[in-house]
Scaffold this active site. Structure first.
Site, mmCIF file in Angstrom:
data_model
loop_
_atom_site.group_PDB
_atom_site.id
_atom_site.type_symbol
_atom_site.label_atom_id
_atom_site.label_comp_id
_atom_site.label_asym_id
_atom_site.label_seq_id
_atom_site.Cartn_x
_atom_site.Cartn_y
_atom_site.Cartn_z
ATOM 1 N N TYR A 27 10.229 7.920 -16.215
ATOM 2 C CA TYR A 27 9.604 6.713 -15.660
ATOM 3 C C TYR A 27 10.283 5.470 -16.236
ATOM 4 O O TYR A 27 10.268 5.262 -17.443
ATOM 5 C CB TYR A 27 8.107 6.669 -15.971
ATOM 6 N N SER A 182 -1.068 10.155 -7.300
ATOM 7 C CA SER A 182 -1.103 9.411 -6.042
ATOM 8 C C SER A 182 -2.393 9.662 -5.263
ATOM 9 O O SER A 182 -2.353 9.953 -4.065
ATOM 10 C CB SER A 182 0.107 9.764 -5.169
ATOM 11 N N PRO A 183 -3.556 9.540 -5.901
ATOM 12 C CA PRO A 183 -4.818 9.751 -5.178
ATOM 13 C C PRO A 183 -5.077 8.694 -4.114
ATOM 14 O O PRO A 183 -5.952 8.882 -3.271
ATOM 15 C CB PRO A 183 -5.877 9.694 -6.287
ATOM 16 N N LEU A 184 -4.304 7.600 -4.149
ATOM 17 C CA LEU A 184 -4.405 6.574 -3.106
ATOM 18 C C LEU A 184 -3.239 6.646 -2.125
ATOM 19 O O LEU A 184 -2.947 5.684 -1.412
ATOM 20 C CB LEU A 184 -4.476 5.177 -3.734
ATOM 21 N N GLY A 186 0.019 6.647 -2.511
ATOM 22 C CA GLY A 186 1.083 5.673 -2.726
ATOM 23 C C GLY A 186 0.676 4.258 -2.358
ATOM 24 O O GLY A 186 1.529 3.399 -2.148
ATOM 25 N N GLY A 187 -0.640 4.011 -2.280
ATOM 26 C CA GLY A 187 -1.136 2.686 -1.931
ATOM 27 C C GLY A 187 -1.629 2.583 -0.498
ATOM 28 O O GLY A 187 -2.294 1.610 -0.121
ATOM 29 N N LEU A 189 -3.966 4.085 0.908
ATOM 30 C CA LEU A 189 -5.428 4.143 0.978
ATOM 31 C C LEU A 189 -6.098 3.063 0.128
ATOM 32 O O LEU A 189 -7.282 3.141 -0.160
ATOM 33 C CB LEU A 189 -5.913 5.529 0.509
ATOM 34 N N GLY A 191 -6.707 0.032 0.913
ATOM 35 C CA GLY A 191 -7.469 -0.939 1.694
ATOM 36 C C GLY A 191 -6.626 -2.112 2.170
ATOM 37 O O GLY A 191 -7.088 -2.932 2.961
ATOM 38 N N LYS A 192 -5.389 -2.191 1.697
ATOM 39 C CA LYS A 192 -4.507 -3.302 2.081
ATOM 40 C C LYS A 192 -3.859 -3.079 3.442
ATOM 41 O O LYS A 192 -3.360 -4.027 4.055
ATOM 42 C CB LYS A 192 -3.396 -3.463 1.044
#
Length: 319
Positions: A27, A182-184, A186-187, A189, A191-192
């Site tokens: 990373y 990545s539970p969202l 990668g972004g 989910l 909301g954006k």
């Protein structure tokens, strides 16, 4: 995030009771580990309160075939380098970051056992590895008296549910705690975004978002926002609460870049989804699983036709 903002986020997380920090050698080419190491050095008592996880496999020396992977040489070198960057003398959970097809699994597991016996590593786990390889490694460790795998890190979200075919059942059967990354999505989910707004807010997210933006994803986002509106909360909290409620999940990996994101993500802990919410989200995100998942759903009816076994009901068989 730079050192100052990273430390502020880590401080806030620890102050609220957070105790599991996950990183990897590759990373930002080691800088993530250095940031955490400097955070530990500033207040050494923090180290004992944190369950620290990092990973090997990533090649830190491009062009050198021995600079990464899961051979004994690569694992030991990677571990020593991570310990130095993290400014600690042990790693609580050491992950194989992904499968190395060129290193025998016996060599990998033996090397990890050596690190545990040497006191450099407390526990070991696999990330992003096929289920049959994980099962092979775990069986081998049990029969040879090596340190067993205790955890599995995989991509898991409303967008990515194919892990429910093999990886999640395997983890339950082998006693592995699951820490989804990545539970969202990668972004996607967060909301954006929706079908009318797909512009990435940072260059690094563009490729991941482009991969995830499909009509199926937009249908999931529509459902997600509807549930969020009904619950008077954010879409990100609903997405995280859904992952938290999945059987076998120990802890999702949050990738908060700012304090505001951390605050919003942690609020998912207080959100209890209703049965209707979960049913709607499950239906919108239902995955197509690899063979033989769907076949077995049908075939097992031939064994338990019309019966309920261990809480699971089977439809009467046509046979």
């Amino acid at each position: 995030s730079d050192q100052v903002e990273s430390e502020a986020i880590l401080d806030a997380y620890a102050d609220r009771g957070g105790n599991f920090v996950d990183t990897a050698n590759i990373y930002t080419m080691g800088e993530s580990e250095r940031i955490i190491g400097r955070w530990f050095a500033a207040e050494p008592a923090r180290r004992d309160r944190i369950v620290l996880a990092t990973k090997f496999s990533g090649n830190m020396h491009p062009g050198n075939p021995n600079g990464g992977g899961a051979s004994r040489r690569a694992i030991i070198a990677a571990c020593d380098a991570s310990l130095q960057r993290l400014q600690t003398d042990y790693i609580d959970l050491y992950w194989q970051h992904w499968l190395d097809p060129h290193s025998p699994i016996e060599e990998t597991m033996a090397a990890l056992d050596d690190l545990v016996r040497a006191g450099k590593v407390r526990y070991v786990g696999f990330s992003d590895t096929p289920a049959w390889i994980v099962a092979q490694a775990q069986t081998m460790a049990q029969f040879r008296g090596w340190a067993p795998l205790i955890a599995l890190q995989i991509e898991y979200s409303l967008i990515q549910r194919t892990v429910e075919g093999e990886l999640m059942p395997m983890a339950a059967a082998l006693g592995l705690g699951v820490t989804p990354w990545s539970p969202l999505g990668g972004g996607a989910l967060s909301g954006k975004y929706d079908r009318h707004n797909t512009a990435a807010q940072s260059p690094g997210r563009a490729a991941t978002l482009a991969r995830n933006f499909t009509e199926r994803t937009f249908a999931i986002i529509d459902c997600l926002k509807a549930v969020a509106a009904r619950q008077q909360t954010s879409a990100a909290r609903v997405a995280l609460a859904w992952v938290l409620a999945r059987p076998g999940v120990s802890s999702p990996i949050l990738g908060a870049r700012t304090m505001a994101q951390l605050d919003d993500n942690l609020a998912a802990l207080d959100l209890v989804l209703q049965a209707q919410d979960i049913a709607e989200l499950d239906e919108a995100s239902a995955p197509t699983l690899n063979f033989p998942a769907a076949f077995l759903e049908m075939a097992q009816g031939n064994t338990y036709s019309g019966m309920t076994i261990n809480g699971r009901s089977f439809v009467p068989s046509v046979r």
